[in-house]
Design a protein around this motif. Structure first.
Motif, mmCIF file in Angstrom:
data_model
loop_
_atom_site.group_PDB
_atom_site.id
_atom_site.type_symbol
_atom_site.label_atom_id
_atom_site.label_comp_id
_atom_site.label_asym_id
_atom_site.label_seq_id
_atom_site.Cartn_x
_atom_site.Cartn_y
_atom_site.Cartn_z
ATOM 1 N N ARG B 129 -67.078 -69.606 26.149
ATOM 2 C CA ARG B 129 -67.910 -68.409 26.064
ATOM 3 C C ARG B 129 -68.833 -68.293 27.278
ATOM 4 O O ARG B 129 -69.013 -67.213 27.819
ATOM 5 C CB ARG B 129 -68.741 -68.426 24.780
ATOM 6 N N GLU B 133 -68.866 -65.362 30.143
ATOM 7 C CA GLU B 133 -70.049 -64.618 30.574
ATOM 8 C C GLU B 133 -70.221 -64.714 32.093
ATOM 9 O O GLU B 133 -70.467 -63.715 32.772
ATOM 10 C CB GLU B 133 -71.288 -65.142 29.836
ATOM 11 N N GLU B 134 -70.052 -65.918 32.636
ATOM 12 C CA GLU B 134 -70.220 -66.087 34.086
ATOM 13 C C GLU B 134 -69.188 -65.263 34.853
ATOM 14 O O GLU B 134 -69.497 -64.651 35.867
ATOM 15 C CB GLU B 134 -70.099 -67.562 34.479
ATOM 16 N N THR B 136 -67.585 -62.543 33.716
ATOM 17 C CA THR B 136 -67.929 -61.126 33.556
ATOM 18 C C THR B 136 -68.995 -60.736 34.571
ATOM 19 O O THR B 136 -68.891 -59.724 35.261
ATOM 20 C CB THR B 136 -68.502 -60.860 32.148
ATOM 21 N N SER B 137 -70.044 -61.589 34.640
ATOM 22 C CA SER B 137 -71.132 -61.303 35.553
ATOM 23 C C SER B 137 -70.639 -61.280 36.994
ATOM 24 O O SER B 137 -71.001 -60.402 37.776
ATOM 25 C CB SER B 137 -72.233 -62.346 35.377
#
Lengths: 375, 197
Positions: B129, B133-134, B136-137
């Motif tokens: 997860r 997130e990393e 996506t960022s």
């Protein structure tokens, strides 16, 4: 706004900028008018009074009081008094501005914010930090310091600090727990827009000018007190003149403060529209910001920021904080529905799925998002 | 004497605007090169995250070996292209090559994340997860940095191509800057799907 249903950020920005200019010009006009009015009064009363003092020493005739008001008007005194008033306003404003100015991190801390850094492991905070970094790239601004207001359950955010280099962005715990990634991005972009548009500096200047007008009232009160104390020793007419000028300063100062506050609120509302438009320029997706505003609308009670420092950062907040029942003229933010309509012309609060959603549902979805669950 | 003065005046009239235009071109060129450096940083970050991702995913998605291999290959290719082009900001051929490599990486990554939807254990993995997130960022950062680069490149191109600065640009070899487009744009803009509304 464009008629084809798309949000035209460039046009919206240009409009908001034009309207701010008009308001700032009005503000300057207000202070100049006050200074001129007091100056004129000074010329009328003080100039005459000096003459009378001289005349009375020589011959106490009735002719002195017979002179008409216009004849007694002394332009030099008027200019001196007018410039003096202007000086009082500007000098107090400058001092106040220097005191208020500075570090965004300090403001954020005074609001009870805890800083988050790049090594945080909490998923929601990590996401916020990432979103701020993304927007720093999109806005081409240095990375500000990031704060979370822990005990605040409402959805709100703010930007503080006078320059991009000293800026800080704060987000309430409630926002972090309710808004999804895209909506957080919209809110963060809005705060970056305030930084990019120099809104903190603009508002600081307006607040400092209002403080200058407050100082004018104080000066008026001081003048009256001095007259009362030392009145006995002086000529009656001089006392009267000083009294009149004191009263004028007091009244004009107070009226000026009132008008100034109205203008400040109007300027702030314009800057909110501008920040919304600029935020869309950064993210290129109006949905995130629009949905964040809808969620705020859905839980109106959540936007109450229980904080004594509210006043200083109120204009910098994402949504109206101090009192949502405040009359329209004093509100620092435009009505939510209007802001949403600017981004999403088809918006209708009565059948909008996001606006109608209960907060529990929003927070459940948010937890699911952070867990990586598909709905 | 008079002709000398006339000559000097004519020279000054020509040289002063020439110098100003030249400086303007240099400023715009520096601006887009600087914007490109930002993309390079973010692409490196993206490529550095992928081996970690594959490592984490491997245990759960043993049946998707093909996709994983494709991700690794696309990543290695993209990293190689990045290293080759990192000094060549604005060179149209390099920009196209980079765009293609990153585009296909985005495509296979998108496939990997689509497949991961079928593995609830994987999705419950904290490491996965946070990597998601990393990534996506990072995808967002790449997209915004690319937006900034393309804006800067367009402003530079406008100066290079318009009269009168195009004369100076021609004299001093200011070439048109290439735009950076990623082929698989859908996959870039809508990276790993992590938000549900």
């Amino acid at each position: 706004m464009s008629s084809n249903g798309f949000f035209n950020f460039a046009e919206a920005q240009a409009q908001a900028r034009r309207r701010t200019m008009v308001l700032v010009a009005l503000f300057l006009l207000l202070t100049v008018t006050i200074a001129a009015a007091v100056g004129a009064l000074g010329g009328l009363l003080l100039g005459g009074a000096d003459d009378q003092l001289v005349q009375q020493q020589h011959a106490t005739g009735p002719e002195a009081s017979d002179r008409s008001l216009l004849e007694r008007f002394d332009p030099a005194t008027a200019v001196v008094v007018g410039l003096g008033v202007m000086g009082i306003i500007l000098i107090t404003a400058a001092v106040r501005g220097a005191l208020l100015g500075g570090d965004g991190a300090r403001v954020a801390q005074s609001m009870g914010g805890t800083e988050i850094t790049h090594d945080t492991t909490n998923p929601a905070k990590r996401q916020l930090y990432n979103v701020v970094e993304e927007m720093a790239i999109a806005a081409n601004l240095p990375m500000p310091r990031v704060f979370v207001i822990k005990h605040e359950q409402g959805i709100n955010a703010f930007a503080a600090g006078n320059s991009p280099e000293t800026a800080a962005i704060g987000m309430t715990h409630g926002a972090l727990a309710t808004l999804n990634r895209q909506e957080l991005k919209g809110v963060v972009a809005h705060e970056f827009a305030h930084i990019a548009n120099g809104d903190m500096r603009l508002n600081l200047r307006v607040m400092a000018m209002i403080f200058g007008l407050v100082a004018l009232s104080v000066a008026g009160r001081m003048a009256m007190r001095t007259v009362f104390i030392g009145g006995g020793r002086r000529d009656q007419r001089v006392v009267m003149a000083a009294m009149a000028i004191g009263v004028a300063l007091l009244v004009l100062g107070a009226l000026g403060v009132l008008a100034g506050r109205l203008l400040q609120a109007a300027i702030s509302r314009r800057r909110e529209y501008l920040a919304d438009a600029t935020a869309v320029e950064f993210t290129r997706e109006p949905e995130g910001l629009a949905n964040a505003l809808k969620k705020i609308g859905a839980l109106q009670e959540a936007e109450h920021l229980n904080n004594a420092h509210g006043e200083e950062v109120r204009h910098m907040l994402f949504a109206e904080a101090v009192s949502r029942r405040s009359p329209g003229l004093m509100a620092t933010h435009p009505p939510l529905v209007e802001r949403i309509r600017a981004l999403d012309p088809a918006f209708n609060p009565d059948d909008d799925p996001v606006w109608r959603k209960p907060q529990k549902e929003m927070m459940r979805e948010r937890r699911r998002e952070l867990r990586g669950d598909t709905a | 004497m008079e002709t000398v003065i006339t000559l000097l005046i004519v020279l000054a009239v020509l040289i002063v605007p020439g110098v100003l235009l030249y400086n303007r071109l240099v400023r715009k060129r520096n601006a887009f090169k600087n914007a490109f450096a930002q993309i390079d940083v973010q692409l490196k970050r993206r490529h550095d995250l992928i081996p970690n991702l594959v490592e984490t995913v491997q245990g759960y998605m043993a049946h998707e070996r093909e996709t994983l291999t494709a991700v690794i290959e696309a990543r290695n290719n993209a990293e190689q292209v990045r290293q080759q082009t990192s000094g060549a900001a604005g060179d149209p051929a390099s920009m196209e090559q980079l765009g293609k490599a990153e585009g296909s990486l985005g495509g296979v990554l998108g496939r990997l994340f689509a497949l991961s939807e079928a593995y609830p254990d994987l999705k419950a993995n904290e490491n996965f997860r946070s990597l998601q997130e990393e990534l996506t960022s990072t995808e967002n950062r790449v997209a915004y940095a690319r937006q900034a680069y393309n804006d800067a490149a367009m402003r530079y191109n406008n100066v290079v191509e318009t009269v009168p600065s195009n004369i100076i640009a021609g004299m001093f070899n200011f070439a048109r800057a290439g735009m950076l487009e990623f082929e698989d744009r859908e996959a870039m803009q809508e990276p790993p799907k992590v938000q549900f509304s």
